[in-house]
Design a protein around this motif. Structure first.
Motif, PDB file in Angstrom:
ATOM      1  N   ARG A  44      39.893   6.980 -41.976  1.00  0.00           N
ATOM      2  CA  ARG A  44      41.160   6.952 -41.990  1.00  0.00           C
ATOM      3  C   ARG A  44      42.554   8.381 -41.060  1.00  0.00           C
ATOM      4  O   ARG A  44      42.921   8.789 -42.324  1.00  0.00           O
ATOM      5  CB  ARG A  44      41.993   6.575 -43.751  1.00  0.00           C
ATOM      6  CG  ARG A  44      41.007   4.748 -43.243  1.00  0.00           C
ATOM      7  CD  ARG A  44      41.697   4.578 -45.049  1.00  0.00           C
ATOM      8  NE  ARG A  44      42.662   4.594 -45.506  1.00  0.00           N
ATOM      9  CZ  ARG A  44      42.661   4.213 -46.119  1.00  0.00           C
ATOM     10  NH1 ARG A  44      41.890   3.673 -47.410  1.00  0.00           N
ATOM     11  NH2 ARG A  44      44.349   4.253 -47.319  1.00  0.00           N
ATOM     12  N   TYR A  45      41.867   8.586 -40.234  1.00  0.00           N
ATOM     13  CA  TYR A  45      41.837   9.992 -39.690  1.00  0.00           C
ATOM     14  C   TYR A  45      43.582   9.910 -39.296  1.00  0.00           C
ATOM     15  O   TYR A  45      44.495  10.980 -40.258  1.00  0.00           O
ATOM     16  CB  TYR A  45      40.919   9.971 -38.156  1.00  0.00           C
ATOM     17  CG  TYR A  45      39.817  10.605 -38.755  1.00  0.00           C
ATOM     18  CD1 TYR A  45      38.915  11.034 -39.854  1.00  0.00           C
ATOM     19  CD2 TYR A  45      38.557   9.209 -37.706  1.00  0.00           C
ATOM     20  CE1 TYR A  45      37.754  10.675 -39.510  1.00  0.00           C
ATOM     21  CE2 TYR A  45      37.706   9.069 -38.085  1.00  0.00           C
ATOM     22  CZ  TYR A  45      36.749   9.714 -39.176  1.00  0.00           C
ATOM     23  OH  TYR A  45      35.646   9.216 -39.346  1.00  0.00           O
ATOM     24  N   PRO A  46      44.219   9.326 -38.922  1.00  0.00           N
ATOM     25  CA  PRO A  46      46.214   9.523 -38.778  1.00  0.00           C
ATOM     26  C   PRO A  46      46.250   9.654 -40.147  1.00  0.00           C
ATOM     27  O   PRO A  46      47.006  10.274 -40.418  1.00  0.00           O
ATOM     28  CB  PRO A  46      45.969   7.941 -38.513  1.00  0.00           C
ATOM     29  CG  PRO A  46      45.019   7.789 -37.557  1.00  0.00           C
ATOM     30  CD  PRO A  46      43.857   8.214 -38.667  1.00  0.00           C
ATOM     31  N   GLU A  47      46.244   9.079 -41.171  1.00  0.00           N
ATOM     32  CA  GLU A  47      46.353   9.138 -42.752  1.00  0.00           C
ATOM     33  C   GLU A  47      46.244  11.084 -43.174  1.00  0.00           C
ATOM     34  O   GLU A  47      47.364  11.412 -43.793  1.00  0.00           O
ATOM     35  CB  GLU A  47      46.171   7.867 -43.872  1.00  0.00           C
ATOM     36  CG  GLU A  47      46.654   6.488 -43.184  1.00  0.00           C
ATOM     37  CD  GLU A  47      46.021   5.584 -43.856  1.00  0.00           C
ATOM     38  OE1 GLU A  47      46.465   5.291 -44.985  1.00  0.00           O
ATOM     39  OE2 GLU A  47      44.779   4.680 -43.660  1.00  0.00           O
ATOM     40  N   ALA A  48      45.108  10.876 -43.260  1.00  0.00           N
ATOM     41  CA  ALA A  48      44.739  11.787 -43.612  1.00  0.00           C
ATOM     42  C   ALA A  48      45.650  13.123 -43.473  1.00  0.00           C
ATOM     43  O   ALA A  48      45.565  13.833 -43.213  1.00  0.00           O
ATOM     44  CB  ALA A  48      43.642  12.186 -43.432  1.00  0.00           C
TER      45      ALA A  48
END
Length: 461
Positions: free
Chosen positions: A176-180
């Motif tokens: 969940r890269y965008p959130e991270a």
């Protein structure tokens, strides 16, 4: 003369030296007492001033500054309950549950029935439990559980960078890269030198297969914190993964498929958590495997790539081709349908139609297989194969067999004749090869075929 007399009169009216000293002492004493009173007054109320400023800073979410004021307040007055409460709340907001608990315990020593302290102490215990659960979850690689625990913890400790970083790291490990990245960027806006946040930003880029940019962030994190072990390990993995993948690609370009296959295998062992890069490595290894005729292994590698990244079109296309090569047409059609639904290009449409045609053809009798020849067999090869198979299944050869065997051999003999009728006729063969129905010709089964033991070789002119 008069001047002298005037001067004498003036000096004679002044107080004596002893009187002046006594008066000066009284004034000095009053001044000192005044200062002492003022200072005492300040000291009495100073804890409240610090406490009130701490409360204001807390309302502004400036918890670190508020913590310093609260601690100063209780240093001045150890019985200042509001000071201890505020210190505890600041510790809670900053994620230090144990320190918070000590503050609330101090309030309860001063006033055992203080409900606010009792409630806040329970909150501190809950926060500690979420921390323990998160640590256990991270150790077991249950990253979803860690994110759940950190969300609950941050509802209490909203200013805790440590909890935010742990959540961001687990979000990255979950893909969940965008959130991270959003969490890490928020921290970096407040503190551009935060090594943990720099590490998480690099981790997101690394897992998104932007390895060069990722390395830059890892290096920056190590400049801020030379002992940052996670950043050092990630940096080393990123460099190793890039190098090994490039070696494999070069070997493949040089047609050294065995070496490429081995290099991709070694690259896959570097970091199991790098989903996107590993998906590409599996697909690359499948391509090398297909070149080496390891078709089943290639299919498995493509499936592994798709499991890691179910949007990876290249893996679907590679697997579909392997299915076609192994005559698993239904599976090939499914993959090509998936690709065409995602990207409606003319090439993908052509691939799908071709797979559908082969599937349709596969559901008919395979006349080439009946005769035991390849699909590119010549006319002479077809005739020779027909003679051989017809002789093998001719009823006269099985006249002494059981009725069941005779029936089965007669069926096979008719299939051989049927296959030869189609494949020896150029027009019918073309229609058959193109997947068209042959019923339009009015049927052919049994035409010119065996009608009795003595009528065997009439087909061969």
């Amino acid at each position: 003369m008069c001047g002298t007399i005037g001067c004498n009169i003036i000096f004679s009216s002044l107080p004596s030296l002893d009187t002046f000293r006594a008066h000066a002492s009284i004034v000095y004493l009053k001044t000192v007492l005044g200062h002492l009173y003022f200072i005492t007054h300040i000291l009495v109320f100073l804890p409240f001033y610090y406490g009130n400023r701490a409360a204001t800073l807390m309302m502004l979410s400036r918890f670190r500054e508020a913590l310093e004021d609260s601690q100063q307040a209780v240093r001045l007055d150890d019985c200042f309950m509001k000071g201890h409460l505020r210190e505890g709340k600041c510790h809670l907001s900053l994620g230090n549950a144990m320190a918070a608990s000590r503050c609330f315990q101090k309030v309860l020593e001063l006033e055992p029935s203080n409900r606010e302290a009792q409630q806040e102490n329970k909150t501190a215990e809950t926060l500690l439990e979420f921390e323990r659960m998160a640590d256990f979850g991270f150790e077991k690689r249950d990253f979803r559980k860690v994110v759940f625990c950190m969300d609950r913890a941050l509802a209490v400790a909203s200013a805790c960078h440590r909890f935010k970083i742990l959540k961001a790291e687990c979000l990255a490990l979950l893909g969940r890269y965008p959130e991270a990245q959003s969490v890490a960027s928020d921290i970096l806006r407040m503190d551009s030198t935060n090594a943990d946040a720099l590490y998480v930003r690099g981790l997101c880029l690394y897992y998104e297969d932007c390895i060069d940019k990722a390395v830059q962030f890892f290096v920056q994190a190590l400049r801020m914190a030379p002992d940052h072990e996670k950043a050092r390990l990630a940096c080393r993995n990123a460099k190793a993964l890039k190098a090994k993948k490039e070696e494999g690609n070069q070997a493949f370009k040089n047609n050294n498929y065995e070496a490429a296959y081995q290099l991709y295998t070694e690259a896959l062992m570097i970091d199991p958590n790098n989903i996107k890069t590993n998906a590409k490595l599996y697909c690359n290894r499948a391509t090398a495997g297909a070149k080496l005729k390891k078709l089943q292994q290639a299919i498995e590698d493509c499936s592994s790539a798709i499991k890691l990244d179910d949007t990876y079109i290249k893996a679907y296309l590679r697997r579909a081709q392997c299915y076609m090569d192994t005559e698993q047409y239904e599976e090939a059609v499914r993959d090509y349908e998936k690709v065409y639904q995602t990207e409606k290009t003319s090439d993908h449409k052509h691939l799908l139609k071709n797979a559908q045609l082969e599937l349709k053809k596969s559901k008919r009798k395979d006349y080439y297989k009946v005769l035991g020849v390849g699909k590119n067999a010549t006319e002479d090869e077809i005739k020779k194969a027909y003679r051989k198979r017809a002789l093998m299944h001719h009823p006269d050869r099985h006249s002494a067999a059981t009725p069941e065997v005779q029936k089965e051999e007669e069926k096979k003999f008719k299939e051989v004749g049927e296959a030869f009728t189609v494949l020896s006729d150029p027009k019918k063969k073309i229609r058959y090869d193109n997947g068209h129905d042959l019923d339009d010709d009015g049927g052919f089964e049994g035409r010119g075929m065996y009608s009795g033991p003595g009528n065997f070789f009439f087909q061969f002119g």
